[in-house]
Design an enzyme around this catalytic site. Sequence first.
Site, mmCIF file in Angstrom:
data_model
loop_
_atom_site.group_PDB
_atom_site.id
_atom_site.type_symbol
_atom_site.label_atom_id
_atom_site.label_comp_id
_atom_site.label_asym_id
_atom_site.label_seq_id
_atom_site.Cartn_x
_atom_site.Cartn_y
_atom_site.Cartn_z
ATOM 1 N N ASP A 286 -5.650 3.016 -3.634
ATOM 2 C CA ASP A 286 -6.914 3.077 -2.892
ATOM 3 C C ASP A 286 -7.010 4.284 -1.957
ATOM 4 O OD1 ASP A 286 -5.116 2.063 -1.087
ATOM 5 O OD2 ASP A 286 -6.217 0.215 -0.653
ATOM 6 N N ARG A 287 -5.873 4.961 -1.693
ATOM 7 C CA ARG A 287 -5.943 6.158 -0.842
ATOM 8 C C ARG A 287 -5.922 7.427 -1.696
ATOM 9 N NH1 ARG A 287 -2.490 5.492 4.646
ATOM 10 N NH2 ARG A 287 -3.129 3.377 5.125
ATOM 11 N N ASP B 277 -2.019 6.621 -3.347
ATOM 12 C CA ASP B 277 -0.921 5.860 -2.730
ATOM 13 C C ASP B 277 -0.427 4.762 -3.678
ATOM 14 O OD1 ASP B 277 -3.076 4.111 -2.607
ATOM 15 O OD2 ASP B 277 -2.460 3.263 -0.693
ATOM 16 N N SER C 49 0.803 -1.214 0.000
ATOM 17 C CA SER C 49 0.000 0.000 0.000
ATOM 18 C C SER C 49 0.843 1.274 0.000
ATOM 19 C CB SER C 49 -0.940 -0.053 1.202
ATOM 20 O OG SER C 49 -1.824 1.019 1.151
ATOM 21 N N HIS C 50 0.712 2.052 1.080
ATOM 22 C CA HIS C 50 1.373 3.350 1.171
ATOM 23 C C HIS C 50 2.794 3.226 1.715
ATOM 24 C CE1 HIS C 50 -0.476 2.142 4.862
ATOM 25 N NE2 HIS C 50 0.383 2.899 5.518
ATOM 26 N N LYS D 154 -11.479 0.835 -0.739
ATOM 27 C CA LYS D 154 -11.494 2.278 -0.929
ATOM 28 C C LYS D 154 -10.934 2.582 -2.307
ATOM 29 C CE LYS D 154 -7.402 2.666 2.044
ATOM 30 N NZ LYS D 154 -7.287 1.367 2.717
ATOM 31 N N ASP E 228 -1.021 1.520 -4.196
ATOM 32 C CA ASP E 228 -1.938 0.634 -4.913
ATOM 33 C C ASP E 228 -3.251 1.310 -5.297
ATOM 34 O OD1 ASP E 228 -2.519 0.738 -2.160
ATOM 35 O OD2 ASP E 228 -3.577 -1.168 -2.223
HETATM 36 C C1 G16 Z 1 -5.149 -0.146 5.449
HETATM 37 C C2 G16 Z 1 -6.584 -0.505 5.616
HETATM 38 C C3 G16 Z 1 -7.352 0.700 6.102
HETATM 39 C C4 G16 Z 1 -6.721 1.272 7.361
HETATM 40 C C5 G16 Z 1 -5.267 1.557 7.128
HETATM 41 C C6 G16 Z 1 -4.513 2.035 8.352
HETATM 42 O O1 G16 Z 1 -5.004 0.794 4.427
HETATM 43 O O2 G16 Z 1 -7.126 -0.962 4.398
HETATM 44 O O3 G16 Z 1 -8.664 0.304 6.319
HETATM 45 O O4 G16 Z 1 -7.352 2.457 7.729
HETATM 46 O O5 G16 Z 1 -4.637 0.400 6.647
HETATM 47 O O6 G16 Z 1 -4.332 1.017 9.246
HETATM 48 P P1 G16 Z 1 -3.445 1.164 10.543
HETATM 49 O O7 G16 Z 1 -3.915 2.403 11.253
HETATM 50 O O8 G16 Z 1 -3.738 -0.098 11.270
HETATM 51 O O9 G16 Z 1 -2.004 1.303 10.130
HETATM 52 P P2 G16 Z 1 -4.028 0.525 3.195
HETATM 53 O O10 G16 Z 1 -4.162 1.702 2.309
HETATM 54 O O11 G16 Z 1 -2.674 0.402 3.860
HETATM 55 O O12 G16 Z 1 -4.497 -0.738 2.617
#
Ligand code: G16
Length: 539
Positions: free
Chosen positions: A280-281, A276, A112-113, A375, A278
């Site tokens: 989704d953000r 981000d 992801s990010h 998302k 992938d």
């Molecule tokens: C993932 C989840 C999100 C979550 C985020 C942050 O995002 O899909 O639902 O809000 O992690 O999680 P944490 O606060 O536990 O680090 P992504 O974009 O990383 O897939």
Amino acid sequence: MLKTVKTTPYTDQKMGTAGLRKKSKIATQENYIENFVQSVFDAIGGVKGQTFILGGDGRYFNKVAIQKIMKMSAANGMKKMIVGQNGFISTPTSSRVLLDNKADGGFVLTASHNPGGINGDFGIKYAVASGGQCPTAVSDKIYENTKKISEYKILEADDVDLSKIGTQKLGDMEIEIIDPVQIYADMMSSMFDFAAIRKLFAGGFTFVFDAMNAVTGPYARKIFVEMLGASPDSVVNDVPLEDFGGLHPDPNLIYAKKLVERMYSDDAPDMGSANDGDGDRNMILGKKFFVTPSDSLAIITDNYKYIPAYKNGIYGVAKSAATSTAVGRVAKALGIGYYEVPTGWKYFCNLMDSNRITFCGEESFGTGSSHIREKDGIWAILFWLNIIAATGKSVEQITREHWQKYGRSYYMRNDYDGIDTEVANKLMSDLEARMPSLAGKQFGSFTVKEAKPFIYNDPVDGSSTKNGLIVYFTDNSRIVYRLSGTGTNGATLRIYLERYETKLLDEDVEKMLEELADVSRAIAEVTERTGKAKADLLT
Ligand code: G16
């Protein structure tokens, strides 16, 4: 030739908030990915005759892992694998393709990010037939399997050429290579008023989208430039790179630094945006103006009627508990359902499947709707462009009018990074134990109304999840404490601060939350326990 390979378990393959996330150096160890994937297959009773989606955000190890997963799938009797061209697929597109094909599951290779490259992170998101990430019951089963795995199946075969759209065979398995960009672009043009947005750009509206050298570059070029007529230089960092060109593909005020600098300069475009790794953000900016993800969700919900896909009405709306309460006020005004869930997109899925909600979002720069079960970064940006095209108002104007109508939640997340895991866990458990005694206590100018763990009882499947601790104050301010589930370096304590104001609408966010930040450290004994007098990151 089908091969059964002997292996030994790794003990650290527990999935976090969204899939398995590890340092690349850990994920690239011998049999590491193979162990995890075979454990997934075994946890769901095998994949014989099934169809899966596969792709990734292009980060380091993506290419190697994709070949391994295809060969393992074929060896495990999978019927068909639908793969993004050249191994790329964004998380939102993967969810769409999964739903359209009624597939049984899908893998998106992404952290992801988190940064990429050999010194960055690698990860796997695993989605189930509903189009969303696997529920905790399934990930627990997978984790159990990873701890006792002794062998995996793989086909000995040449690597598959993923460059051409079309079908081919890998052993007995069919591989269909698809154009994810076209599929996603078609979905977006069926939802939003592209004619109105085209007119907006033709009228001189200026825009920038930062793909952060990650998966959404080609999507953005196709949609914003080719289909909507934004100027070619409005899409930046649009070539996906294995290490994201050294960028940290997290669209926030800290990591999207160049974009933020440009948006706060005197010749800033009318709107700035980013995604981000992938896709989704998302982040939304106006000229010298930042929209918090919590406000973005509230504004999107309040303006749904401008969007062709939603003009006939929406179901309710949901947010994670840590996200500000802004959207709750909109839900109340619209008379629609409103839900608070734990952090993790998977908790929204039952609400969408049961038509309880249409929109949902999180403070962590995630916004989306029931068009998929993830998302969706570009969707959120198109939503804003569509509102702007329909109203003729700027990003700032739309947001300020929203505050005037509903009041403003000053909101900020403070991250304390790289804490020893034991120290972090103890901080949370001790705080939880102290919570009942906090009610009525005064901290500076704040009085605690109530303090309790956040417990979510899913109205659809009856499951119960505890995630985070919340302190409510008498003036409607809140502090939420939780440990991140996506980090790869020790523990990250996230403290979310919110203060609601109906009159003071134009104040500096940090100043407005300064005292609450001090209070948040005092209540949880952050400095005493971690040695940190201030947060490492404010978003
Ligand atoms: C993932 C989840 C999100 C979550 C985020 C942050 O995002 O899909 O639902 O809000 O992690 O999680 P944490 O606060 O536990 O680090 P992504 O974009 O990383 O897939």
